[in-house]
Each structure stands twice: as structure tokens, then as C-alpha cells.
Design a protein around this motif. Sequence first.
Motif, mmCIF file in Angstrom:
data_model
loop_
_atom_site.group_PDB
_atom_site.id
_atom_site.type_symbol
_atom_site.label_atom_id
_atom_site.label_comp_id
_atom_site.label_asym_id
_atom_site.label_seq_id
_atom_site.Cartn_x
_atom_site.Cartn_y
_atom_site.Cartn_z
ATOM 1 N N UNK A 277 0.828 -1.205 0.000
ATOM 2 C CA UNK A 277 0.000 0.000 0.000
ATOM 3 C C UNK A 277 0.863 1.255 0.000
ATOM 4 N N UNK A 278 1.905 1.272 0.830
ATOM 5 C CA UNK A 278 2.803 2.430 0.865
ATOM 6 C C UNK A 278 3.499 2.619 -0.475
ATOM 7 N N UNK A 279 3.937 1.525 -1.087
ATOM 8 C CA UNK A 279 4.621 1.615 -2.385
ATOM 9 C C UNK A 279 3.678 2.161 -3.457
ATOM 10 N N UNK A 280 2.424 1.724 -3.444
ATOM 11 C CA UNK A 280 1.458 2.220 -4.420
ATOM 12 C C UNK A 280 1.192 3.714 -4.214
ATOM 13 N N UNK A 281 1.123 4.130 -2.963
ATOM 14 C CA UNK A 281 0.899 5.544 -2.656
ATOM 15 C C UNK A 281 2.064 6.389 -3.149
ATOM 16 N N UNK A 282 3.277 5.930 -2.884
ATOM 17 C CA UNK A 282 4.468 6.661 -3.332
ATOM 18 C C UNK A 282 4.506 6.718 -4.858
ATOM 19 N N UNK A 283 4.197 5.604 -5.511
ATOM 20 C CA UNK A 283 4.209 5.571 -6.979
ATOM 21 C C UNK A 283 3.173 6.542 -7.552
ATOM 22 N N UNK A 284 2.009 6.606 -6.951
ATOM 23 C CA UNK A 284 0.970 7.529 -7.411
ATOM 24 C C UNK A 284 1.415 8.972 -7.240
ATOM 25 N N UNK A 285 2.026 9.287 -6.096
ATOM 26 C CA UNK A 285 2.516 10.644 -5.858
ATOM 27 C C UNK A 285 3.596 11.024 -6.864
ATOM 28 N N UNK A 286 4.509 10.121 -7.122
ATOM 29 C CA UNK A 286 5.593 10.392 -8.078
ATOM 30 C C UNK A 286 5.023 10.612 -9.475
ATOM 31 N N UNK A 287 4.051 9.804 -9.851
ATOM 32 C CA UNK A 287 3.444 9.939 -11.178
ATOM 33 C C UNK A 287 2.755 11.296 -11.301
ATOM 34 N N UNK A 288 2.033 11.709 -10.258
ATOM 35 C CA UNK A 288 1.335 12.995 -10.279
ATOM 36 C C UNK A 288 2.333 14.141 -10.386
ATOM 37 N N UNK A 289 3.431 14.069 -9.644
ATOM 38 C CA UNK A 289 4.455 15.112 -9.695
ATOM 39 C C UNK A 289 5.119 15.160 -11.068
ATOM 40 N N UNK A 290 5.361 13.995 -11.647
ATOM 41 C CA UNK A 290 5.977 13.947 -12.978
ATOM 42 C C UNK A 290 5.055 14.569 -14.026
#
Length: 130
Positions: A62-75
Motif C-alpha cells: 500500500x505504501x509503495x502504491x501511494x508513493x508511486x501515485x505521488x511520483x506519477x502525479x508530480x511527474x
Amino acid sequence: MSNENETHTGVFAVGFLVGGLAGAATALLMAPQSGEETREQIRQKALELQGRTEDVLNEARTKAETVATDIKRQAEALQAQAHVVLEEGQKQLTKAVEETKKAAAAASAGTAAEPETEIVEKPKEIPAKA
């Protein structure tokens, strides 16, 4: 830095669980009871460990998915900002080329036309996100 702390915390939690179960298994094996009772206790502890491990893995996923989503949004946000800066630069370049063509045409016609000069702003810097 935060991800590194989370990684160390996860590794510590898994190590703590494994160490605790190893100690429990040793205590069970050394206890004066029948082999069948000991095997049953080991089975119960193994099932308990499996449940805890699944919980830790689900939390990590869950934490990894959250981080991946945040990174994608920032990108995506950075890409949009870069696109705006690129378009502005292209507009300024096109305008400069047109003014140069006008000045060259005026010079070849023998008239001295003054180019439309404009102070061009430096492209805005894209703010770094934390």
C-alpha cells in the motif's frame, strides 16, 4: 530520507518477528511436553507468523502504491510546466525570427527600419517539489 527510514523500520519489524518466532520455537522444543503437543504449538506459531507477514507485506504494498501515485502525479505536473515553458520559448523565437526577417528586408530595400525590440524574460524556473 523518509523512504530509507521506512525501509529500515520494515526490515526491523520482519527481523523482530522472525527472531521472536525462533525464540518461541526453541522454547517449545525445550519444554517438557509430548512431541505432538510441541508440533501443534509450532503449527500455531507458524500460522500466526504467516498472518503477521501478510499484514506487513500488504502495508508495504500500500505504501509503495501511494508513493508511486505521488511520483506519477508530480511527474505529470512537471511535464505540463515544461510544456508551457517550451511553448513560450517557441513563441519568443518565432517573434525574433520575424523581426529579423523584417529588418533584413528593410536593409536590402535600402531603408533603415528599427526592429521592434522587446525585453525577453528569462523562462520561469520550475520549482522543485519536495
